[in-house]
Design a protein around this motif. Structure first.
Motif, PDB file in Angstrom:
ATOM      1  N   ALA A  53      55.161  -5.364 -10.674  1.00  0.00           N
ATOM      2  CA  ALA A  53      54.705  -4.492 -11.759  1.00  0.00           C
ATOM      3  C   ALA A  53      55.301  -3.097 -11.610  1.00  0.00           C
ATOM      4  O   ALA A  53      55.723  -2.479 -12.597  1.00  0.00           O
ATOM      5  CB  ALA A  53      53.181  -4.425 -11.777  1.00  0.00           C
ATOM      6  N   VAL A  54      55.343  -2.594 -10.381  1.00  0.00           N
ATOM      7  CA  VAL A  54      55.954  -1.286 -10.141  1.00  0.00           C
ATOM      8  C   VAL A  54      57.428  -1.307 -10.570  1.00  0.00           C
ATOM      9  O   VAL A  54      57.924  -0.355 -11.188  1.00  0.00           O
ATOM     10  CB  VAL A  54      55.830  -0.885  -8.661  1.00  0.00           C
ATOM     11  N   MET A  55      58.108  -2.405 -10.271  1.00  0.00           N
ATOM     12  CA  MET A  55      59.537  -2.508 -10.564  1.00  0.00           C
ATOM     13  C   MET A  55      59.835  -2.871 -12.012  1.00  0.00           C
ATOM     14  O   MET A  55      61.002  -2.959 -12.400  1.00  0.00           O
ATOM     15  CB  MET A  55      60.186  -3.543  -9.635  1.00  0.00           C
ATOM     16  N   GLY A  83      64.304   6.182  -8.892  1.00  0.00           N
ATOM     17  CA  GLY A  83      64.105   6.443  -7.467  1.00  0.00           C
ATOM     18  C   GLY A  83      63.217   5.470  -6.728  1.00  0.00           C
ATOM     19  O   GLY A  83      62.682   5.789  -5.668  1.00  0.00           O
ATOM     20  N   VAL A  84      63.062   4.248  -7.243  1.00  0.00           N
ATOM     21  CA  VAL A  84      62.278   3.220  -6.548  1.00  0.00           C
ATOM     22  C   VAL A  84      63.142   1.969  -6.425  1.00  0.00           C
ATOM     23  O   VAL A  84      63.687   1.481  -7.418  1.00  0.00           O
ATOM     24  CB  VAL A  84      60.981   2.872  -7.309  1.00  0.00           C
ATOM     25  N   ILE A 151      67.726  -4.999   2.911  1.00  0.00           N
ATOM     26  CA  ILE A 151      67.183  -3.651   3.108  1.00  0.00           C
ATOM     27  C   ILE A 151      68.278  -2.607   2.879  1.00  0.00           C
ATOM     28  O   ILE A 151      68.081  -1.604   2.191  1.00  0.00           O
ATOM     29  CB  ILE A 151      66.581  -3.511   4.514  1.00  0.00           C
ATOM     30  N   GLY A 152      69.444  -2.854   3.462  1.00  0.00           N
ATOM     31  CA  GLY A 152      70.557  -1.921   3.305  1.00  0.00           C
ATOM     32  C   GLY A 152      70.969  -1.751   1.852  1.00  0.00           C
ATOM     33  O   GLY A 152      71.247  -0.639   1.400  1.00  0.00           O
ATOM     34  N   ARG A 153      71.003  -2.851   1.117  1.00  0.00           N
ATOM     35  CA  ARG A 153      71.369  -2.781  -0.300  1.00  0.00           C
ATOM     36  C   ARG A 153      70.392  -1.903  -1.080  1.00  0.00           C
ATOM     37  O   ARG A 153      70.788  -1.087  -1.910  1.00  0.00           O
ATOM     38  CB  ARG A 153      71.406  -4.197  -0.889  1.00  0.00           C
ATOM     39  N   ALA A 154      69.090  -2.061  -0.793  1.00  0.00           N
ATOM     40  CA  ALA A 154      68.083  -1.238  -1.468  1.00  0.00           C
ATOM     41  C   ALA A 154      68.229   0.233  -1.094  1.00  0.00           C
ATOM     42  O   ALA A 154      68.036   1.125  -1.931  1.00  0.00           O
ATOM     43  CB  ALA A 154      66.680  -1.738  -1.123  1.00  0.00           C
ATOM     44  N   LEU A 155      68.576   0.506   0.152  1.00  0.00           N
ATOM     45  CA  LEU A 155      68.740   1.899   0.597  1.00  0.00           C
ATOM     46  C   LEU A 155      69.933   2.577  -0.059  1.00  0.00           C
ATOM     47  O   LEU A 155      69.957   3.804  -0.167  1.00  0.00           O
ATOM     48  CB  LEU A 155      68.897   1.945   2.113  1.00  0.00           C
ATOM     49  N   LEU A 162      60.862   3.199  -1.043  1.00  0.00           N
ATOM     50  CA  LEU A 162      61.413   1.875  -0.756  1.00  0.00           C
ATOM     51  C   LEU A 162      60.266   0.872  -0.717  1.00  0.00           C
ATOM     52  O   LEU A 162      59.327   1.023   0.065  1.00  0.00           O
ATOM     53  CB  LEU A 162      62.141   1.890   0.594  1.00  0.00           C
ATOM     54  N   LEU A 163      60.334  -0.146  -1.571  1.00  0.00           N
ATOM     55  CA  LEU A 163      59.339  -1.215  -1.590  1.00  0.00           C
ATOM     56  C   LEU A 163      59.880  -2.415  -0.827  1.00  0.00           C
ATOM     57  O   LEU A 163      61.054  -2.780  -0.999  1.00  0.00           O
ATOM     58  CB  LEU A 163      59.023  -1.643  -3.031  1.00  0.00           C
ATOM     59  N   LEU A 164      59.041  -3.031  -0.023  1.00  0.00           N
ATOM     60  CA  LEU A 164      59.445  -4.227   0.716  1.00  0.00           C
ATOM     61  C   LEU A 164      58.415  -5.324   0.509  1.00  0.00           C
ATOM     62  O   LEU A 164      57.219  -5.114   0.725  1.00  0.00           O
ATOM     63  CB  LEU A 164      59.589  -3.938   2.212  1.00  0.00           C
ATOM     64  N   ASP A 165      58.896  -6.500   0.103  1.00  0.00           N
ATOM     65  CA  ASP A 165      58.029  -7.632  -0.166  1.00  0.00           C
ATOM     66  C   ASP A 165      58.239  -8.695   0.911  1.00  0.00           C
ATOM     67  O   ASP A 165      59.257  -9.386   0.928  1.00  0.00           O
ATOM     68  CB  ASP A 165      58.349  -8.215  -1.556  1.00  0.00           C
TER      69      ASP A 165
END
Length: 243
Positions: A53-55, A83-84, A151-155, A162-165
């Protein structure tokens, strides 16, 4: 850890339904600058729905989601540009592309090419194994390496949050410890983190604050150390494993 009077990411009275099934019931939470905040709960509690939902990947039935006081966009690519960024469950790397190409794709909303190059080197510093395999096809990496790549791709979008599922999903304990160690380092280097994780013990040990999500409702929240010692949390989520 630093905090600001206004949260970086704020969720207010968020409700999400899939047809007749109510996945989230009026969920509210805040994430402040410099924090690692975790959301723990059983399978089906609504943890992934919250991040989706955030995304902008699922449309809320009601409620508000804001970044630094401004409403988040409804489409995922716009959310990233605001920025998310999300490290999705199951990694979802681009298997036919190289490690370097996957990371470069992560910077798609950015125009500052010189800084993108610097951030690429930063990611390779965080995850040296990725640098060793920069020309290798992502689909040939191990599960742990693929999680590092995700993780690196998101950074690479330089997110405010940074959201992590479920980053520990399917990984051996030694790799989980390595991934969580790097998440702590990423946070120390200035990245605010919202972590959804079924491995409650690891999540609470890593984070500053936590929320307990149960059948779509926040039933408890507070400092992670307090949740770790809470008898109800211990009984429901921590089992008898040694810390």
């Amino acid at each position: 850890m630093t905090s600001s009077p206004r949260p970086v990411l704020s969720v207010r009275d968020l409700s999400v339904s899939y047809g007749a099934i109510k996945a989230l019931h009026g969920v509210s939470m805040d994430v402040y600058e410099g924090e690692i905040v975790c959301v723990i709960g059983a399978n089906g509690a609504g943890k992934s729905t919250l991040l989706n939902a955030v995304m902008g990947m699922v449309r809320p039935e009601s409620g508000e989601i804001s970044l630094e006081g401004k409403p988040l966009a409804r489409k995922s690519h716009q959310v990233v540009a605001q920025g998310v960024s999300l490290v999705p469950e199951g990694r979802k790397i681009f298997a036919p592309l190289t490690v370097d190409e996957n990371l470069t794709i992560g910077a798609f909303p950015r125009k500052d090419k010189l800084q993108v190059k610097k951030d690429l080197e930063w990611v390779y510093t965080l995850f040296p194994r990725l640098k060793e395999r920069k020309g290798q096809y992502a689909g040939t990496l191990s599960g742990g390496e693929q999680q590092m790549l995700s993780i690196g791709r998101a950074l690479m979008s330089r997110p405010r949050v940074l959201l992590l599922d479920e980053p520990s999903l399917g990984l051996a304990p030694i790799l989980i410890r390595e991934i969580f160690k790097e998440l702590a380092r990423i946070n120390r280097e200035g990245v605010t983190v919202l972590l959804v994780e079924q491995n409650a013990r690891q999540a609470l040990m890593l984070s500053h604050r936590g929320y307990v999500l149960q059948t779509g409702r926040i039933v408890m929240h507070g400092p992670s150390a307090d949740l770790l010692s809470n008898p109800d949390v211990k009984a429901a989520y921590l089992g008898k494993l040694k810390i």
